[in-house]
Design a protein around this motif. Structure first.
Motif, mmCIF file in Angstrom:
data_model
loop_
_atom_site.group_PDB
_atom_site.id
_atom_site.type_symbol
_atom_site.label_atom_id
_atom_site.label_comp_id
_atom_site.label_asym_id
_atom_site.label_seq_id
_atom_site.Cartn_x
_atom_site.Cartn_y
_atom_site.Cartn_z
ATOM 1 N N GLN A 204 0.828 -1.213 0.000
ATOM 2 C CA GLN A 204 0.000 0.000 0.000
ATOM 3 C C GLN A 204 0.857 1.255 0.000
ATOM 4 N N CYS A 230 5.409 -8.732 -8.539
ATOM 5 C CA CYS A 230 4.407 -9.461 -9.321
ATOM 6 C C CYS A 230 5.088 -10.539 -10.163
ATOM 7 N N ASP A 238 -3.783 -10.338 -11.461
ATOM 8 C CA ASP A 238 -5.097 -9.666 -11.529
ATOM 9 C C ASP A 238 -5.375 -8.834 -10.266
ATOM 10 N N ASP A 239 -4.354 -8.643 -9.434
ATOM 11 C CA ASP A 239 -4.521 -7.846 -8.216
ATOM 12 C C ASP A 239 -4.749 -6.385 -8.607
ATOM 13 N N SER A 240 -5.628 -5.702 -7.856
ATOM 14 C CA SER A 240 -5.946 -4.310 -8.241
ATOM 15 C C SER A 240 -4.712 -3.404 -8.177
ATOM 16 N N SER A 241 -3.747 -3.725 -7.292
ATOM 17 C CA SER A 241 -2.564 -2.869 -7.215
ATOM 18 C C SER A 241 -1.753 -2.939 -8.518
ATOM 19 N N VAL A 243 -3.316 -4.084 -11.770
ATOM 20 C CA VAL A 243 -4.169 -3.727 -12.911
ATOM 21 C C VAL A 243 -4.596 -2.253 -12.876
ATOM 22 N N LEU A 244 -4.976 -1.783 -11.670
ATOM 23 C CA LEU A 244 -5.541 -0.424 -11.594
ATOM 24 C C LEU A 244 -4.508 0.645 -11.228
ATOM 25 N N LYS A 245 -3.342 0.227 -10.706
ATOM 26 C CA LYS A 245 -2.369 1.234 -10.250
ATOM 27 C C LYS A 245 -1.035 1.155 -11.014
ATOM 28 N N THR A 287 -4.884 0.842 -23.181
ATOM 29 C CA THR A 287 -4.826 1.911 -22.177
ATOM 30 C C THR A 287 -4.166 3.145 -22.802
#
Length: 639
Positions: A204, A230, A238-241, A243-245, A287
């Protein structure tokens, strides 16, 4: 390869004295070994020929062995480090040889010694090795030995609190330290996932450091940490940290308004992140118009460049090739699995022309990245049939294969294997360009990967080829070498060589001609493999070759007159593995086929040997294919 060339430079006399130096390193008397190392030190000072010769004769592994032995005296270990340092002062080829012998981990380990003069000699040698442009700097931190030393000395627990330091500089250095510790290191990465910093999970903290309001260097380094964790399997893809970050952060780094080195690192890191995962490749490719954004990497600096600082412009011009290298790397990763992405990449403006010019750039790293990109795209049947043909990419590829370092050769020859598939329009022009000699020379390489690619390409070339091409392959390879490859220690080389042989022995006139000229050797090789300790795949491929031989008109007599071989076929018909039973039954089926001359005599002989009983038994097998094949063979007796 350079080792072979070096040998031809020296007269016999220098070689003899050099060999004497190397032989003394193996003396059982430690005092004589020490004196030998000291004499070697004096002989190599300022003498590049002598240095190169000692490397060719294998001095480096022995010196490293002596340097690492706890039984060696401090003085001997120090003198070994001094000689290695002196060898490193020679040419770039010398340094490459030293790095290939894993000199860096050995010297780093030496830094743990209590002896100061030994530590100094190791440091001097390390400095010489790292000053050279051919040494990858990340080796210093990414050797697992060094990461482990830091890990075992409590680096993680001591550095983690510094991520919340009030000093931005300290925070940044702590973050950098984690990125080099985690790189390709599962042990470190798995530990980092469970670390808390002031009660907050470390991952985090990294995610927070990627926020847009943070300094760019911090965002990029935090993204690297999460990427490495990773790739080491500590965070799911597929962890949000991720894919999304992490992924969006790295795509942001590729944009036009970032500095050159940020764009390079962003693209290189993103390439590493998405390399093994098709879902991440798909997400990244859509993206922020990433594919178009990467096209700008080739137009740099543009005429309308907003760089006001002349020094900056000068720096960027010198490093513009790094952008092209990074773009090729990322395109290669993005296109490694998905057909739609490959199509989009080839449709990006002037893409194929850029790859073609990349293949002949002066920078070896750009050439390697361009050929990686080409290899990735060559996995597409569609692209092989269209853009590859339209741009005649095989021409620069062939040129690249003439003289290149092994890692470029491996990629280029893998690509060539794909261009030689039967549906590729490039196959014909490549054949006419005299490629066979070149591929045969690859099969003699010390590198197993190059031997595999050379033989694989020949296998693809021999598939449904005319007799002229097949005979040319056999002539260029030489039968002795072909049979040497059949006893290669690398199972992949063996499999591809069997594949080549199987393709050479297809269609009757070809089978009869090849068995007429080389039947004895081929039957010998088949016997050896069927008797040896080999995998099911290898034995299956060998039995399929035997079935092809059994399909020849005159060739089948080589099996019929060889009772030992017939007993082997019988053994495999009763094998516990159905694949081998199928292949063996196919051999028999070809031998007894009715419409052919002499079929009656062959049927009688095989009946006497008990083959009909075995076929009868197999016709009741539970495996439907085996059952059908046995019944088809039985019908030959009834017809």
């Amino acid at each position: 390869m350079h080792a072979v060339i070096l040998k031809t430079w020296f007269s016999g006399e220098v070689t003899a004295t050099s060999r004497h130096y190397v032989d003394r390193l193996f003396d059982p008397d430690p005092q004589k070994v020490l004196q030998g190392v000291i004499d070697m030190k004096n002989a190599v000072i300022g003498n590049n020929k002598q240095k190169a010769n000692l490397i060719v004769l294998g001095a480096v592994p022995r010196l490293l062995y002596l340097l690492q032995q706890s039984s060696s005296s401090d003085m001997l270990r120090t003198e070994c480090a001094v000689v290695l340092g002196s060898l490193a002062m020679g040419t770039e080829n010398n340094i490459k040889s030293l790095v290939d012998c894993h000199i860096i981990p050995a010297l780093l380990q030496g830094l743990l010694s209590p002896n100061v003069s030994f530590i100094e000699a190791c440091l001097r040698c390390l400095r010489t090795v790292f000053i050279s442009p051919v040494t990858p700097v990340q080796l210093l931190y990414s050797t697992p030995d060094h990461q482990t030393v830091l890990f075992n000395h409590g680096a993680i627990q001591n550095i983690a609190p510094l991520l919340n330091s009030s000093s931005p500089k300290v925070r940044m250095q702590a973050l950098k330290c984690f990125s080099v510790l985690a790189y390709e290191n599962t042990q470190v990465s798995m530990t980092l996932v469970n670390v808390l910093v002031d009660g907050e999970p470390l991952t985090q903290v990294f995610v927070r450091m990627m926020q847009r309001d943070k300094p760019i260097e911090m965002q990029l380094t935090a993204a690297k940490c999460l990427t490495y964790m990773c790739r080491a399997g500590a965070i799911r893809t597929d962890d949000s940290s991720i894919v999304l970050k992490t992924l969006p952060c790295l795509v942001r780094m590729c944009s036009k308004d970032r500095l050159l080195e940020e764009r390079v690192e962003g693209a290189e890191t993103l390439a590493f992140l998405v390399e093994p995962d098709v879902d991440l490749q798909r997400i990244a490719s859509v993206t922020d118009h990433l594919l178009a954004m990467l096209a700008d990497y080739f137009k740099y600096p543009s005429s309308v460049s907003t760089i006001a600082d002349i020094k900056r412009l000068d720096h960027d011009l010198k490093h513009a090739h790094e952008l092209r290298q990074a773009a090729f790397r990322l395109y290669a990763s993005l296109g490694s699995n998905d057909e739609d992405i490959r199509k989009k990449i080839t449709e990006t403006e002037n893409m194929m022309d850029r790859i073609v010019s990349g293949l002949s750039e002066s920078s070896i790293k750009v050439r390697l990245a361009a050929v990686r990109c080409l290899h990735s795209l060559s996995r597409s049947v569609q692209q092989l049939r269209t853009s590859f043909h339209d741009h005649a990419v095989w021409k620069p590829l062939m040129k690249l294969l003439q003289n290149a370092p092994d890692e470029v050769l491996i990629m280029a020859s893998s690509t060539l294997c794909n261009l030689l598939l039967e549906f590729s329009p490039s196959k014909e022009p490549i054949l006419e360009s005299g490629v066979i000699e070149l591929l045969c020379s690859l099969t003699q390489s010390d590198s197993p990967a190059l031997r595999v690619n050379g033989i694989w390409a020949l296998m693809n070339m021999a598939f449904q080829a005319d007799q002229k091409v097949k005979m040319e392959i056999v002539r260029s390879l030489g039968t002795d070498h072909l049979f040497r490859l059949l006893s290669d220690p690398d199972p992949n080389v063996l499999m591809k060589t069997l594949g080549l042989l199987r393709n050479l022995l297809s269609t009757r006139p070809h089978i009869d001609q090849l068995m007429g000229s080389h039947g004895k050797q081929i039957m010998q090789a088949v016997t050896l493999i069927l008797e040896g300790e080999h995998s099911i795949e290898v034995k299956d491929q060998t039995l399929c070759i035997l079935a092809n031989i059994a399909d020849g008109n005159t060739a089948k007599e080589l099996i019929m007159t060889n009772d030992d071989m017939l007993q082997k076929i019988k053994y495999y018909m009763g094998h516990s593995h159905v694949k081998l039973q199928l292949a063996a039954t196919f051999c028999i089926s070809n031998l007894i086929w009715n419409e052919e001359d002499g079929s009656q005599e062959r049927q009688d002989k095989l009946r006497e040997m008990g083959f009909v009983d075995i076929l009868h038994k197999l016709s009741q097998a539970t495996d439907p294919n085996l059952c059908d094949r046995a019944k088809t063979a039985m019908q030959q007796y009834l017809a």
